[in-house]
Design an enzyme around this catalytic site. Structure first.
Site, PDB file in Angstrom:
ATOM      1  N   ASP A  50       0.829  -1.196   0.000  1.00  0.00           N
ATOM      2  CA  ASP A  50       0.000   0.000   0.000  1.00  0.00           C
ATOM      3  C   ASP A  50       0.869   1.255   0.000  1.00  0.00           C
ATOM      4  O   ASP A  50       0.604   2.218  -0.739  1.00  0.00           O
ATOM      5  CB  ASP A  50      -0.919  -0.019   1.229  1.00  0.00           C
ATOM      6  N   GLU A 123      -2.136  -5.335  -3.533  1.00  0.00           N
ATOM      7  CA  GLU A 123      -1.211  -4.544  -2.713  1.00  0.00           C
ATOM      8  C   GLU A 123      -0.131  -5.432  -2.108  1.00  0.00           C
ATOM      9  O   GLU A 123       1.053  -5.046  -2.061  1.00  0.00           O
ATOM     10  CB  GLU A 123      -1.976  -3.822  -1.603  1.00  0.00           C
TER      11      GLU A 123
END
EC number: 3.1.26.3
Length: 230
Positions: A50, A123
């Site tokens: 992320d 992610e």
């Protein structure tokens, strides 16, 4: 048996540490049923990925759009890193068939929960690429899979969420700001469904449903956009 060579071929990256690639697709639910599984779930990789995704996208926007104000860049970035976009990327690379899920999660296809699982796995994959290969290959993945969609997003104003888009159009055409009212609530506290009315003045335009008020408002706004052909 999952053939991770196929995934490596799709993304164009051969991992040095194959366990990192494998761990990126292990959902927490799988370990509940397989506590002796040799790897941990993917949430730490997701946390790292992320951050990598955010900095790569942010730097690209900062360098390539020097005249664009911060608020607009923030909207563009949000459209590139949200769960919808990430789950679409997961679909493009066929990530779903590589997931390690519990039996219950495996059956729950085409749901919002599955969309989030896929988005989180993307992610985690970015985090795994970063750890295994460094910033250049992980940046390349982000550029090819997410940033390549930016022109389309800008051209079609896809960076605007339905509520913002409906409000902009309503103010421009009718000189009115839309308002939302709760029409009904149903279900137990832990699993409520809301029905929200979208109004211009006192005129009901559309109704939306969702598991939260925000979700129902977005649904109503999306229907309002479609109804008015905006």
């Amino acid at each position: 048996m999952k053939e991770f060579k196929d995934l490596e071929k799709i993304i164009g990256i051969e991992f040095k540490n194959k366990d990192l690639l494998k761990q990126s697709v292990v959902h927490r639910s799988y370990l509940n049923e397989h506590p002796k599984f040799e790897l941990h779930h993917n949430e730490r990789l997701e946390f790292l990925g992320d951050a990598v995704l955010e900095i790569v996208v942010t730097e690209h926007l900062f360098r390539n759009y020097p005249e664009t104000p911060e608020g607009q860049l923030t909207n563009w970035r949000a459209s590139l890193v949200n769960s919808k976009m990430l789950s679409e990327v997961a679909g493009e690379i066929g990530l779903e068939k590589f997931l390690y899920l519990s039996k219950g999660e495996s059956k729950d296809k085409n749901s919002k929960a599955r969309q989030y699982i896929l988005a989180n796995a993307v992610e985690a994959l970015i985090g795994a690429i970063y750890l295994d290969q460094g910033i250049k290959p992980s940046s390349k993945f982000v550029r090819e899979r997410m940033l390549s969609k930016l022109d389309l997003i800008i051209e079609n104003k896809l960076y605007m969420d339905p509520k913002s888009k409906f409000q902009e159009k309503a103010q421009d055409i009718f000189r009115l700001t839309p308002n939302y009212r709760v029409l009904s609530e149903s279900g137990p506290d832990h699993d409520k469904t809301f029905e929200i009315g979208l109004y211009l003045g006192n005129k009901l335009i559309t109704k939306g449903k969702g598991t939260s008020k925000q979700e129902a408002q977005v649904d109503a706004a999306a229907k309002g956009i479609k109804k008015n052909k905006w």
